[in-house]
Scaffold this motif. Structure first.
Motif, PDB file in Angstrom:
ATOM      1  N   ASP A 104       0.838  -1.194   0.000  1.00 33.83           N
ATOM      2  CA  ASP A 104       0.000   0.000   0.000  1.00 33.83           C
ATOM      3  C   ASP A 104       0.879   1.253   0.000  1.00 33.83           C
ATOM      4  O   ASP A 104       1.886   1.334   0.695  1.00 33.83           O
ATOM      5  N   ASP A 105       0.484   2.244  -0.794  1.00 31.54           N
ATOM      6  CA  ASP A 105       1.223   3.499  -0.835  1.00 31.54           C
ATOM      7  C   ASP A 105       0.870   4.400   0.345  1.00 31.54           C
ATOM      8  O   ASP A 105       1.737   5.058   0.912  1.00 31.54           O
ATOM      9  N   GLU A 106      -0.407   4.447   0.695  1.00 28.94           N
ATOM     10  CA  GLU A 106      -0.830   5.210   1.864  1.00 28.94           C
ATOM     11  C   GLU A 106      -1.888   4.407   2.604  1.00 28.94           C
ATOM     12  O   GLU A 106      -2.682   3.676   1.983  1.00 28.94           O
ATOM     13  N   VAL A 107      -1.900   4.519   3.911  1.00 28.03           N
ATOM     14  CA  VAL A 107      -2.811   3.741   4.752  1.00 28.03           C
ATOM     15  C   VAL A 107      -3.562   4.691   5.675  1.00 28.03           C
ATOM     16  O   VAL A 107      -2.973   5.604   6.266  1.00 28.03           O
ATOM     17  N   ILE A 108      -4.862   4.472   5.800  1.00 27.18           N
ATOM     18  CA  ILE A 108      -5.697   5.235   6.725  1.00 27.18           C
ATOM     19  C   ILE A 108      -6.297   4.247   7.718  1.00 27.18           C
ATOM     20  O   ILE A 108      -6.963   3.283   7.323  1.00 27.18           O
ATOM     21  N   VAL A 109      -6.014   4.444   9.009  1.00 23.55           N
ATOM     22  CA  VAL A 109      -6.509   3.560  10.066  1.00 23.55           C
ATOM     23  C   VAL A 109      -7.821   4.123  10.611  1.00 23.55           C
ATOM     24  O   VAL A 109      -7.892   5.303  10.974  1.00 23.55           O
ATOM     25  N   VAL A 110      -8.835   3.267  10.661  1.00 20.98           N
ATOM     26  CA  VAL A 110     -10.161   3.676  11.133  1.00 20.98           C
ATOM     27  C   VAL A 110     -10.561   2.768  12.292  1.00 20.98           C
ATOM     28  O   VAL A 110     -10.628   1.549  12.134  1.00 20.98           O
ATOM     29  N   ASP A 111     -10.815   3.354  13.444  1.00 22.12           N
ATOM     30  CA  ASP A 111     -11.312   2.599  14.601  1.00 22.12           C
ATOM     31  C   ASP A 111     -12.832   2.701  14.580  1.00 22.12           C
ATOM     32  O   ASP A 111     -13.422   3.676  15.062  1.00 22.12           O
ATOM     33  N   LEU A 112     -13.478   1.700  13.987  1.00 22.82           N
ATOM     34  CA  LEU A 112     -14.925   1.761  13.769  1.00 22.82           C
ATOM     35  C   LEU A 112     -15.690   1.913  15.081  1.00 22.82           C
ATOM     36  O   LEU A 112     -16.732   2.572  15.132  1.00 22.82           O
ATOM     37  N   GLY A 113     -15.188   1.302  16.156  1.00 23.95           N
ATOM     38  CA  GLY A 113     -15.881   1.386  17.433  1.00 23.95           C
ATOM     39  C   GLY A 113     -15.772   2.746  18.100  1.00 23.95           C
ATOM     40  O   GLY A 113     -16.550   3.054  19.005  1.00 23.95           O
ATOM     41  N   TYR A 127      -5.843   0.644  -6.468  1.00 24.21           N
ATOM     42  CA  TYR A 127      -6.752  -0.224  -5.714  1.00 24.21           C
ATOM     43  C   TYR A 127      -6.959   0.357  -4.320  1.00 24.21           C
ATOM     44  O   TYR A 127      -6.225   1.247  -3.866  1.00 24.21           O
ATOM     45  N   CYS A 128      -7.961  -0.174  -3.637  1.00 23.35           N
ATOM     46  CA  CYS A 128      -8.085   0.047  -2.205  1.00 23.35           C
ATOM     47  C   CYS A 128      -8.436  -1.285  -1.577  1.00 23.35           C
ATOM     48  O   CYS A 128      -9.058  -2.143  -2.214  1.00 23.35           O
ATOM     49  N   ARG A 129      -8.014  -1.478  -0.328  1.00 24.80           N
ATOM     50  CA  ARG A 129      -8.307  -2.733   0.358  1.00 24.80           C
ATOM     51  C   ARG A 129      -8.470  -2.463   1.841  1.00 24.80           C
ATOM     52  O   ARG A 129      -7.791  -1.612   2.418  1.00 24.80           O
ATOM     53  N   LEU A 130      -9.418  -3.173   2.444  1.00 23.44           N
ATOM     54  CA  LEU A 130      -9.713  -3.034   3.866  1.00 23.44           C
ATOM     55  C   LEU A 130      -9.086  -4.209   4.600  1.00 23.44           C
ATOM     56  O   LEU A 130      -9.296  -5.369   4.217  1.00 23.44           O
ATOM     57  N   LEU A 131      -8.309  -3.927   5.634  1.00 26.33           N
ATOM     58  CA  LEU A 131      -7.618  -4.958   6.390  1.00 26.33           C
ATOM     59  C   LEU A 131      -8.003  -4.895   7.859  1.00 26.33           C
ATOM     60  O   LEU A 131      -8.315  -3.826   8.393  1.00 26.33           O
ATOM     61  N   ASP A 132      -7.976  -6.067   8.515  1.00 28.28           N
ATOM     62  CA  ASP A 132      -8.104  -6.116   9.964  1.00 28.28           C
ATOM     63  C   ASP A 132      -6.798  -5.587  10.541  1.00 28.28           C
ATOM     64  O   ASP A 132      -5.728  -6.156  10.316  1.00 28.28           O
ATOM     65  N   ALA A 133      -6.867  -4.497  11.293  1.00 31.16           N
ATOM     66  CA  ALA A 133      -5.641  -3.865  11.788  1.00 31.16           C
ATOM     67  C   ALA A 133      -4.892  -4.764  12.763  1.00 31.16           C
ATOM     68  O   ALA A 133      -3.664  -4.673  12.882  1.00 31.16           O
ATOM     69  N   ALA A 134      -5.598  -5.633  13.476  1.00 32.65           N
ATOM     70  CA  ALA A 134      -4.949  -6.474  14.479  1.00 32.65           C
ATOM     71  C   ALA A 134      -4.200  -7.638  13.848  1.00 32.65           C
ATOM     72  O   ALA A 134      -3.100  -7.991  14.282  1.00 32.65           O
ATOM     73  N   THR A 135      -4.764  -8.236  12.795  1.00 32.62           N
ATOM     74  CA  THR A 135      -4.168  -9.447  12.212  1.00 32.62           C
ATOM     75  C   THR A 135      -3.504  -9.196  10.863  1.00 32.62           C
ATOM     76  O   THR A 135      -2.735 -10.030  10.400  1.00 32.62           O
ATOM     77  N   GLY A 136      -3.824  -8.057  10.228  1.00 35.23           N
ATOM     78  CA  GLY A 136      -3.308  -7.810   8.887  1.00 35.23           C
ATOM     79  C   GLY A 136      -4.066  -8.543   7.800  1.00 35.23           C
ATOM     80  O   GLY A 136      -3.729  -8.453   6.611  1.00 35.23           O
ATOM     81  N   GLU A 137      -5.125  -9.280   8.177  1.00 37.38           N
ATOM     82  CA  GLU A 137      -5.915 -10.042   7.197  1.00 37.38           C
ATOM     83  C   GLU A 137      -6.649  -9.089   6.251  1.00 37.38           C
ATOM     84  O   GLU A 137      -7.282  -8.135   6.690  1.00 37.38           O
ATOM     85  N   GLU A 138      -6.553  -9.350   4.953  1.00 37.42           N
ATOM     86  CA  GLU A 138      -7.290  -8.557   3.977  1.00 37.42           C
ATOM     87  C   GLU A 138      -8.745  -8.997   3.979  1.00 37.42           C
ATOM     88  O   GLU A 138      -9.057 -10.169   3.759  1.00 37.42           O
ATOM     89  N   LEU A 139      -9.650  -8.060   4.219  1.00 41.97           N
ATOM     90  CA  LEU A 139     -11.080  -8.350   4.305  1.00 41.97           C
ATOM     91  C   LEU A 139     -11.801  -8.070   3.000  1.00 41.97           C
ATOM     92  O   LEU A 139     -12.606  -8.880   2.530  1.00 41.97           O
ATOM     93  N   VAL A 140     -11.543  -6.903   2.424  1.00 42.07           N
ATOM     94  CA  VAL A 140     -12.237  -6.467   1.211  1.00 42.07           C
ATOM     95  C   VAL A 140     -11.226  -5.808   0.287  1.00 42.07           C
ATOM     96  O   VAL A 140     -10.334  -5.087   0.744  1.00 42.07           O
TER      97      VAL A 140
END
Length: 402
Positions: free
Chosen positions: A301-310, A338-351
Motif C-alpha cells: 500500500d502506498d498510503e494507509v488510513i486507520v479507522v477505529d470503527l468502534g 486499488y483500495c483494500r480493507l484490512l483487519d488492523a490487528a491481524t493484517g488479514e485482507e477483508l475487502v
C-alpha cells in the motif's frame, strides 16, 4: 443515503434501479399533491412500461429493473414519483433480502446516490425512494416504507384501481343495450411472468451493483457499486481496520504523486472533517493517516488510513475514501490503483476493490463506508472520477455520493 435523507438532483433525467440477491419487480407511480395518482395510467410497471415523463425498464433477470424519470417531461400537477419494489416470487418477503436502490444520471450513468432500507422483515413490498418537486427543484428522498400486502397494497394506497381477475360471466340474452358511458379501465394487479422450465445457470460473478454480502466466507473482492456488510459471524465489525490505497505509475521510470484522504460526513451529508497528508488525525484519533507517499513506487500500500470503527462518534455516519493528484497528473497515467480493507490487528485482507478503468481526471472516489441504523458499517466500491487536485474539491461530490 439513510431513511428520510434527501439529495438535490443534478440531472434532469434520472434512473432508479433496485438490486437484490433475488429478482424484484420495480414500479413507479406519479402522484399529485394529495398523494394519489390521477388515473391508472400513472402506474408504471412491466405491463404498462411508459407514462408521462416516466418509463420502466426490465433487467431481464440478469440486471436490476429500473424506473427512469425525465423531470422536464413530468406533467404539471405531478409533484412526486415513488419507486416501489417487491420480490418476483409469489409470497416472498424481504426477510434476509437487502435491496439497494441506486439513483443515476440517466444520460451518463453516473451515481447520484444509493439507499439500502434497514431492518426489513415480513414486508412483501416497499416504497424505496421518491423523486419529488420542492420549491421548483427536483430532489430524491430515501423512504424504505414497507407493506405486508404486496404491490397491490401499495397501488391501492396511492389510488390505483386493483381488481383480481374474475371468471368470465355467462353471456346474457341478446338485446339492444341502453347507451351507457364506457367504464374507466381498471388496473389489474401485476402478475409475475411465468417462471422458466429450468432456471439459468448462475453467472460467474454477481452483476455489478447487485445484492450484498458479508465477511463470513472470507476475503471479498468487490466490483464497482457492489456493497459488503462489515459483519462476520452475525456480529458487526467494530474494531480497528486499515484502508490501504495503492497505485503504480503507468509508464516505467516516472513518479506519480497521489494523495489518499478520507472525508467524514454526518447523517444529512454535512461535512464534519477531512483526514489527509496535511491533517493526519481526525475525530479525536478515531481516524489516522500514515502520511504522504511522493512516488507510488514499491510494493504494498502506498498510503494507509486507520479507522477505529468502534470509536467513530455518533455524528459521523459516512466516510468517503478519495485519491487526488495534487501535481495534476491524470489517472490515465496510473496503473493498478486499488483500495483494500484490512483487519488492523491481524493484517488479514477483508475487502479489495481494484480500479479497472481510468479517466483523464485528477481525482477519484474509491470507496465509502456507511453506518447503518442497526450499527454495522457497509463498504461500497465506487471508482467515480472527479476533476479535483485536492481533497477540498472532493467534499461536495463525495457528499452527493452518499
Amino acid at each position: 443515503m439513510t431513511p428520510g435523507s434527501n439529495i438535490p438532483l443534478s440531472a434532469a433525467r434520472v434512473t432508479v434501479d433496485v438490486a437484490a440477491p433475488v429478482r424484484l419487480d420495480v414500479s413507479g407511480l406519479l402522484l399529485t399533491a394529495d398523494g394519489k395518482v390521477r388515473s391508472d395510467d400513472d402506474f408504471i410497471f412491466y405491463n404498462q412500461p411508459t407514462g408521462p415523463g416516466v418509463t420502466y425498464r426490465s433487467g431481464g433477470g440478469t440486471a436490476p429493473d429500473a424506473i427512469t424519470v425525465d423531470t422536464g417531461a413530468v406533467p404539471p400537477g405531478i409533484e412526486k414519483i415513488v419507486v416501489t419494489a417487491s420480490p418476483d416470487a409469489a409470497g416472498q418477503t424481504f426477510q434476509g433480502i437487502e435491496p439497494t436502490a441506486t439513483i443515476r444520471n440517466a444520460d451518463d450513468n453516473s451515481v447520484l446516490g444509493s439507499f439500502t432500507p434497514p431492518q426489513l422483515g415480513t414486508e412483501t413490498a416497499l416504497v424505496v425512494v421518491e423523486i419529488y418537486l420542492r420549491n421548483g427543484a427536483w430532489k430524491a428522498r430515501a423512504v424504505g416504507q414497507g407493506y405486508a400486502n404486496g404491490l397491490a397494497g401499495i397501488a391501492t394506497d396511492f389510488g390505483v384501481s386493483v381488481e383480481e381477475p374474475a371468471p368470465a360471466p355467462v353471456a346474457p340474452p341478446v338485446q339492444a343495450p341502453a347507451p351507457v358511458a364506457p367504464p374507466a379501465p381498471a388496473m389489474q394487479a401485476p402478475v409475475a411472468p411465468p417462471a422458466p422450465a429450468a432456471p439459468p445457470a448462475p453467472p460467474a460473478a454477481p452483476p455489478i451493483g447487485a445484492g450484498k454480502i458479508n465477511l463470513d466466507k472470507g476475503r471479498v473482492s468487490l466490483q464497482k457499486n457492489q456493497t459488503v456488510s462489515l459483519v462476520k459471524g452475525g456480529r458487526p465489525l467494530l474494531s480497528q481496520v486499515k484502508m490501504g490505497l495503492g497505485w503504480e505509475p503507468a509508464f516505467r521510470g516516472k513518479d506519480i504523486d497521489l494523495d489518499a484522504s478520507v472525508i467524514a460526513y454526518g447523517p444529512q451529508r454535512n461535512h464534519i472533517d477531512s483526514c489527509y497528508f496535511g491533517k493526519l488525525s481526525i475525530l479525536n484519533g478515531a481516524i489516522k493517516h500514515s502520511g504522504d507517499n511522493l512516488t507510488g513506487e514499491g510494493g504494498g500500500d502506498d498510503e494507509v488510513i486507520v479507522v477505529d470503527l468502534g470509536r467513530i462518534p455518533q455524528e459521523a455516519t459516512g466516510l468517503v475514501f478519495t485519491v487526488n493528484s495534487f501535481s495534476g497528473q491524470k489517472f490515465t497515467e496510473v496503473a493498478k490503483a486499488y483500495c483494500r480493507l484490512l483487519d488492523a490487528a491481524t493484517g488479514e485482507e477483508l475487502v479489495r476493490f481494484d480500479l479497472t478503468g481510468a479517466e483523464p481526471q485528477t481525482g477519484v472516489m474509491m470507496a465509502k463506508l456507511i453506518k447503518q441504523f442497526s450499527g454495522e458499517w457497509e463498504m461500497t466500491a465506487m471508482g467515480d472520477f472527479v476533476k479535483s487536485r485536492t481533497v477540498r474539491g472532493m467534499v461536495k461530490p463525495a457528499a452527493q455520493s452518499l
